[in-house]
Design a protein around this motif. Sequence first.
Motif, PDB file in Angstrom:
ATOM      1  N   PRO A 290      54.636  64.441  71.429  1.00  0.00           N
ATOM      2  CA  PRO A 290      55.824  64.844  72.199  1.00  0.00           C
ATOM      3  C   PRO A 290      57.124  64.251  71.686  1.00  0.00           C
ATOM      4  O   PRO A 290      58.201  64.652  72.132  1.00  0.00           O
ATOM      5  CB  PRO A 290      55.519  64.318  73.614  1.00  0.00           C
ATOM      6  N   CYS A 291      57.060  63.306  70.748  1.00  0.00           N
ATOM      7  CA  CYS A 291      58.270  62.594  70.332  1.00  0.00           C
ATOM      8  C   CYS A 291      59.355  63.530  69.793  1.00  0.00           C
ATOM      9  O   CYS A 291      60.548  63.334  70.063  1.00  0.00           O
ATOM     10  CB  CYS A 291      57.933  61.516  69.313  1.00  0.00           C
ATOM     11  N   LYS A 292      58.943  64.544  69.030  1.00  0.00           N
ATOM     12  CA  LYS A 292      59.935  65.462  68.461  1.00  0.00           C
ATOM     13  C   LYS A 292      60.648  66.234  69.562  1.00  0.00           C
ATOM     14  O   LYS A 292      61.877  66.371  69.566  1.00  0.00           O
ATOM     15  CB  LYS A 292      59.252  66.425  67.488  1.00  0.00           C
ATOM     16  N   GLU A 293      59.863  66.741  70.505  1.00  0.00           N
ATOM     17  CA  GLU A 293      60.422  67.519  71.613  1.00  0.00           C
ATOM     18  C   GLU A 293      61.334  66.662  72.485  1.00  0.00           C
ATOM     19  O   GLU A 293      62.341  67.145  73.020  1.00  0.00           O
ATOM     20  CB  GLU A 293      59.269  68.083  72.445  1.00  0.00           C
ATOM     21  N   LEU A 294      60.994  65.370  72.619  1.00  0.00           N
ATOM     22  CA  LEU A 294      61.778  64.470  73.464  1.00  0.00           C
ATOM     23  C   LEU A 294      62.955  63.847  72.714  1.00  0.00           C
ATOM     24  O   LEU A 294      63.737  63.097  73.304  1.00  0.00           O
ATOM     25  CB  LEU A 294      60.874  63.361  74.009  1.00  0.00           C
ATOM     26  N   GLY A 295      63.062  64.134  71.427  1.00  0.00           N
ATOM     27  CA  GLY A 295      64.172  63.614  70.645  1.00  0.00           C
ATOM     28  C   GLY A 295      64.033  62.135  70.318  1.00  0.00           C
ATOM     29  O   GLY A 295      65.033  61.430  70.132  1.00  0.00           O
ATOM     30  N   ILE A 296      62.795  61.660  70.225  1.00  0.00           N
ATOM     31  CA  ILE A 296      62.541  60.243  69.919  1.00  0.00           C
ATOM     32  C   ILE A 296      62.344  60.092  68.415  1.00  0.00           C
ATOM     33  O   ILE A 296      61.524  60.781  67.820  1.00  0.00           O
ATOM     34  CB  ILE A 296      61.287  59.751  70.660  1.00  0.00           C
TER      35      ILE A 296
END
Length: 390
Positions: free
Chosen positions: A50-56
Amino acid sequence: MLLLALAGKPNCGKSTFFKSLTLANVEIANYPFTTIDANKGVAYVRSPCPCKELGIDNCTSCVDGVRFIPVELLDVAGLVPDAHLGRGLGNQFLDNLREADGIIQVVDASGSTDAEGNPVDIGTRDPREDVAFLKYEFAMWMAGIVDKHLAKLVRQAQGKEQVLIDLLAGALAGLRINAIQIREAVDETGINLAKASPEDIEKMCEVLLYVSKPMILAANKADQAPEANLASLAELGAVPTIAAGELALKSAAQAKLLRYLPGDKTFAPIEGAKLSANQVKALTMIAENMKKLGSTGVQETLNKLVFDEIGMIVVYPVEDDGKYCNAKGVVLPDAFLMPKGSTPKDLAYKVHTDIGNGFLYAVDARTKMRIKDSTELKTGDVIRIVSTAK
């Protein structure tokens, strides 16, 4: 942790398949029963982090936005016809399957091994025969266990069908079979369990096997297989695989010779890496086969079994829903495989029994909103659990 079993007949490329998943010290050789004692290892299913989707941008728990979640793997000795009667290593093989949540049947798609696992010319054997034979051996093994207990359980049930099913579930608990699965098999086959004939029991066990031990076919040696073999196995839902190619790519990536993540459709040499002429030739051949088949198929097989057949989701528990991290600041530190239908409280118990016992409520880290205890979680959910436990 989820336990998957690798099954097949002797010398079908199964050990190569296992080694390509785990890089374990597993013997690979071209003779029957190369595998005698079960090999234990760890494989990984692949899921988007999920990091990409959450902008992390500081997630250290994934690789290029890809998360690999471990599952246990057991490579068991190959089966020969009449294994359920104890022939070959049959009893040992079948007993190893008791704890398995799912089964990967590795089939020699090239048709270059006979029923006993001996090498023959490519295309000599129809691999569909191996599929039918393995399912039959499994079902007959399970039927033998049911038949051993059934008469006694029928007397104890005193004509009450659900009681009989519950009693049978107790007898089959060691196989990780429950009453709901038995009920499904009985209803689907339409048998009268209390008056079941041997044929009825076999029929029920064929369904019970699929319900309790989801199975997927890996059509291995797909790069050598006749097109007709691949087509006929595709009709059975088989995934074409090149285990030897996957092993070569993982080994080369580990040696820093190329960039490759399991499940990628392509790979690329690392600039400055020194490859021999033989390595270039081998990698070119693998690339051509991957272009033809879409990938090596090994990762696809694992993912299809775990996510589609067994029905698991990936959920990410965090302690800080603002920074998506744990108490030490590690972003998205854990990725848990959970059965579909799992709730926040199920996740709390997955994290720790004390967390589950002290469960108060859960927060969806994406929305920062409190969610109901009965909310059905889905793949990619990031959840903060609030509990009285520390």
